[in-house]
Enzyme design. Structure first.
Site: not given
Ligand code: BGC
Length: 750
Positions: A296
Site C-alpha cells: 500500500d
Molecule cells: C490506499 C489504497 C490505495 C492507494 C493508492 C492508499 O492510501 O490505502 O487503498 O489504493 O492509496 O491510491
C-alpha cells in the site's frame, strides 16, 4: 460515421455484459502460461540488476485531480521512465497522456518494457456507480459484475490497465471510514461481491478489449482496526482471520485476480507488508495465487514507524522476502534492493521471482503485444459517460437502495401531489453523491435528488426546495425557510446524511449520529405533521434511532453516484420496487459497536429479563436494523421449508427448499437468505452464518420454489487444530427474508 474502435467497444461491451463471465476467469490465460514464462525468462536474462529492481518500483504520477496519498510527483519521474527503471505508475490517466508515457518507456528506454498503469477505480470511472457498500446492498452479483464491467471499459478507454480494487475488507465497525469501500460485515456476501467485481474488471481473459486487472485489497484484516480508527492495530486470532477476513480474498484469487495489495495494519505484531505467513504461505502456497503483491502507499517505509525496521533498507529487505513484490511510493526497493543483493543480504533469486511475477502480468494484459492498448482519444471520448453506461448505472443505483421503513405505505408517493417539498443539505448536493474515491466522476454530471424528483413529477406538481442547514455545522438559520416550505407542502422528502469526505480513507468518526444540526432539522420538519420521507446519503450505517421511531418512511440511499436522483425518484414514486437489503447491521448507537449478526453465543447470551447476561443496561440486545433487512412495496410469504434428507454423512450435500410467494399487489424482488448454525462443535460457532442467497423476481400472487445446496464446505469450520472439516452433530438450517426473521429445520450429520 462512427469510429471503428467505437464499434469494437460496443461489441466488446455488449458481449461482456451479457453474462457474468462464468466461474473461472483464468482459463484463457492458462493455455499460454508456458509461453509467457519463456518470454519472461528471456527478458529477465537481459536486464541489469538495477533494471530488475526498477520493475518493482511504482510511483504516483499525480496527474489526476487529487493524489491518493501523501507526497508529490517525483521531479525525475519522466527521466526514470526513460532510463527503464520504473515498473508502474498510477494517478495518471487519459489516452493521450498514457500513450506519451508509454512511448517513452517502449521506444526510448533501454529495457523497452511497457509501463503498467494503475488507478483506484473503485466504483465507476467517469460514470460513477454507487459506492461498494451500496452495491453490496443489491445482493445481486450479476448487477455488480456489470457495474465493474462498465468501470473497466471506461478506465481502459482512458489508458488504465489496473485498478486497486475491489476492496474486500470485512468491516464490523462503522466508525471506520473505509467501510464504504467494502461489502459490509459478512464473509459470504463479501466473497460473492469480490468474485463478481474481479470477473467484471478482468473478464475471462485479461488481454481482451476493455479489461483492467483487479487488485483485491487490503490483505489482510485492515477493517479490523481497533476503535474503528484507520491504520490502527489489528489484533485477531488466526481463526477470526481465516473465518471472517480471508474468505473474500480467497474468492477474489479464485476468480483470477492478477494482483493483491497488502495492508497498512499489523496483525498480532506483524505488519502485513512484511508478513510472510500471509503473503507467501497463505496467498501463494495455500491458495495458489500466481500474480504479484503491491504494497500500500508507503507501507514499506512505514515498517520503520511500526518499529520492526530500523532503516528503510531493513524495511525493503523484510518486505521483499515476505512476498511484497512492488513498492508503491516508499522508494525503498529502488534505493536499497540492489545494494542488499550486492551485499549478499537478499538473494538475487528473490528479486528475479518478484520481477517474473510483474512481467507475467504485463504479458497477460497483452502489453508486450500492444503497449498502447486502447490509448485512442476518440474511443475514450465515445466511451466515457456512454448512454449504455448511464442506463446500467441507474439500474445499479436503484438496486442499491434499501427501504428501511414505510409506515402505512406512505411510499411510493404519487407523482401528482400539488406541492412537494425537497429539503435538506444533501437534496441538491451534486458532489456528495459521488462518494469517496470517485475516480473521474464529476459533480456537474450528477443527477441530484432534487433534479431527479423534479424530472419525475407530473407537470402540475410544484417542487419546492430548501437546504435547511449545512451538512456539518451547527447553524439553524435555514430552518425557518425549510419549515415554512414543509408546512405548505403535501409531502416532504428530506435528504440528510454525511458529506462526501466524511467516509473513506482516513475519514473515521467517533459518532454515528447525523452531523451538525441535521438531527434538529429532522425533528423540526417531522413536527410540522406533514408526511416525511427521510432519504439518507451516507458512507456508513448511521445511528438513526430517533428517525426509526418518528419518521414514517426511511430510504437508505448511501452514495449512488451519477444517477443518484433518477434512481431515488424511481424508488420514491414506485417506478422501481426497492429490493436492496442491508449488508451490514445498523447500530442503535455507537456504543453498541461492534454489533454484527454472526456473533458468538457466549456462555451467558443476552437476556433482558436476566441480569447476569451479556447485554447493556441501557440498550436492547438487537441492532436497530439487522443484517439482510430491507422492505419492498410488496410482501413475501415463506412456507414449506424442507431438507432433502434429515440425516447425511460428513461428505454429503443436502438440498434445502422453500416456497416463496409474492403476497402483495406489486411485482417485486425478494432476497431469500440461507443461514446455518453448528449447534454443538469442538469450538464455539457463530449463532448463524450466511451460506446462500438468491434474489428472485415475483409477480403478484406468484410463488416459486427456491433451492439451495448445502455442501460439506458450508458445514465445515476450523477445528481446535485448525483443520478445516465437518464435525458430526446437528445443524440448524435457517431460511428467511433477513437474519432476524428465519424459519428453521434440523439437519443431523453422522
Ligand atoms: C490506499 C489504497 C490505495 C492507494 C493508492 C492508499 O492510501 O490505502 O487503498 O489504493 O492509496 O491510491
Amino acid at each position: 460515421m462512427r469510429h471503428p474502435g467505437f464499434l469494437l467497444c460496443g461489441v466488446a461491451l455488449a458481449s461482456s455484459l451479457a453474462s457474468s463471465g462464468g466461474q473461472s476467469a483464468v482459463t484463457g490465460d492458462m493455455q499460454s502460461e508456458a509461453s509467457i514464462n519463456r518470454s519472461v525468462d528471456s527478458i529477465l536474462a537481459r536486464l541489469t540488476l538495477e533494471q530488475k529492481v526498477g520493475q518493482l518500483a511504482q510511483y504516483s504520477g499525480g496527474w489526476t485531480d487529487s493524489m491518493t496519498g501523501p507526497g508529490q510527483r517525483r521531479p525525475d519521474l519522466i527521466d526514470r521512465i526513460r532510463a527503464g527503471t520504473v515498473g508502474s505508475i498510477f494517478n495518471a490517466t487519459g489516452a493521450q497522456l498514457i500513450r506519451q508515457l508509454q512511448e517513452i518507456a517502449v521506444t526510448q528506454s533501454p529495457t523497452k518494457i511497457p509501463l503498467l498503469i494503475g488507478l483506484d477505480v473503485i466504483h465507476g470511472f467517469r460514470t460513477t456507480f454507487p459506492v461498494p457498500l451500496a452495491e453490496a446492498s443489491s445482493w445481486d452479483p450479476d448487477a455488480v459484475y456489470r457495474s465493474a464491467r462498465v468501470a473497466a471499459t471506461e478506465a481502459a478507454a482512458s489508458g488504465i490497465h489496473w485498478t486497486f480494487a475491489p476492496m474486500v475488507d470485512i468491516a464490523r465497525d462503522p466508525r471506520w471510514g473505509r467501510i464504504v469501500e467494502g461489502s459490509g460485515e459478512d464473509p459470504y456476501l463479501g466473497a460473492a461481491m469480490a468474485s463478481a467485481r474481479v470477473r467484471g474488471f478482468q473478464t475471462a481473459d485479461l488481454a481482451s478489449p476493455f479489461t483492467i486487472m483487479a487488485c483485491p485489497k487490503h490483505f489482510a484484516a485492515y477493517g479490523g482496526a481497533e476503535g474503528g480508527r484507520d491504520y490502527n492495530t489489528v489484533d485477531i486470532t488466526e481463526r477470526t482471520l481465516r473465518e471472517v477476513y480471508l474468505p473474500p480474498f480467497k474468492a477474489a484469487v479464485d476468480a483470477g485476480a492478477g494482483t493483491t495489495m497488502c495492508s497498512f495494519n499489523e496483525i498480532g505484531g506483524i505488519p502485513s507488508t512484511a508478513n510472510r505467513q500471509l503473503l507467501t504461505d497463505i496467498l501463494r502456497t495455500e491458495w495458489g495465487f500466481r500474480g504479484f503483491v503491491v504494497s500500500d502507499w508507503g507501507s514499506i517505509g512505514e515498517l520503520q514507524q511500526h518499529g520492526i525496521a530500523g532503516t528503510l533498507a531493513d524495511a525493503a529487505r523484510l518486505s521483499i522476502t515476505a512476498g511484497t513484490d512492488m513498492d508503491m511510493e516508499s522508494d525503498a526497493y529502488w534505493r536499497h534492493l540492489a545494494d542488499l543483493v550486492k551485499a549478499g543480504t537478499v538473494p538475487e533469486s528473490v528479486i528475479d521471482e518478484a520481477v517474473r511475477r510483474v512481467l507475467r502480468v504485463k504479458y497477460r494484459l497483452g502489453l508486450f503485444d500492444n503497449p498502447y492498448r486502447w490509448t485512442d482519444a476518440d474511443i475514450e471520448k465515445a466511451m466515457l459517460l456512454h448512454p449504455d453506461h448511464l442506463a446500467i448505472a441507474r439500474d445499479m443505483a436503484r438496486k442499491s437502495i434499501v427501504l428501511l421503513k414505510n409506515e402505512n405505505q406512505l411510499l411510493p408517493l404519487r407523482k401528482d401531489l400539488p406541492l412537494l417539498a425537497v429539503i435538506g443539505p444533501l437534496a441538491a448536493d451534486n458532489d456528495s453523491p459521488l462518494g469517496p474515491w470517485a475516480a473521474h466522476g464529476r459533480a456537474d454530471e450528477v443527477v441530484t435528488l432534487l433534479d431527479g424528483i423534479t424530472e419525475a413529477v407530473a407537470r402540475t406538481t410544484r417542487v419546492g426546495y430548501a437546504r435547511g442547514c449545512s451538512i456539518d455545522t451547527s447553524g439553524t438559520e435555514g430552518f425557518a425557510a425549510a419549515l415554512g416550505l414543509a408546512r405548505r407542502a403535501d409531502a416532504v422528502i428530506l435528504a440528510l446524511g454525511e458529506g462526501r469526505d466524511m467516509s473513506g480513507e482516513a475519514s473515521c468518526r467517533s459518532s454515528l449520529d447525523l452531523p451538525g444540526s441535521q438531527q434538529a432539522l429532522l425533528e423540526a420538519v417531522v413536527q410540522t405533521g406533514k408526511p416525511v420521507v427521510l432519504v439518507l446519503m451516507n458512507g456508513r450505517p448511521l445511528s438513526i434511532a430517533w428517525a426509526a421511531g418518528h419518521v414514517p418512511a426511511i430510504v437508505e440511499g448511501w452514495y449512488l453516484g451519477t444517477q443518484t436522483g433518477n434512481a431515488l425518484a424511481d424508488v420514491i414514486f414506485g417506478d422501481y420496487n426497492p429490493s436492496g437489503r442491508l449488508p451490514v447491521s445498523v447500530p442503535r448507537t455507537v456504543g453498541q459497536v461492534p454489533v454484527y449478526y454472526n456473533h458468538k453465543n457466549t456462555g451467558r447470551p443476552g437476556d433482558t429479563a436476566n441480569n447476569y447476561t451479556s447485554k447493556y443496561l441501557d440498550l436492547p440486545l438487537t441492532p436497530l436494523y439487522p443484517f439482510g433487512f430491507g422492505l419492498s412495496y410488496t410482501t413475501f410469504a415463506y412456507d414449506d421449508l424442507r431438507l432433502s434428507a434429515a440425516t447425511i454423512s460428513t461428505t454429503d450435500s443436502v438440498h434445502v427448499t422453500v416456497r416463496v410467494r409474492n403476497a402483495g399487489k406489486r411485482a417485486g424482488e425478494e432476497v431469500v437468505q440461507l443461514y446455518i448454525r453448528d449447534d454443538v462443535a469442538s469450538v464455539t460457532r457463530p449463532v448463524m452464518e450466511l451460506k446462500g442467497f438468491r434474489k428472485i423476481p415475483l409477480t403478484p400472487g406468484q410463488s416459486r420454489e427456491v433451492d439451495f445446496v448445502i455442501t460439506p464446505d458450508h458445514l465445515a469450520f476450523y477445528d481446535q487444530t485448525m483443520q478445516y472439516r465437518v464435525e458430526p452433530g446437528t445443524f440448524t438450517i435457517m431460511v428467511g427474508p433477513h437474519s432476524a426473521q428465519v424459519q428453521s429445520r434440523i439437519l443431523t450429520v453422522r
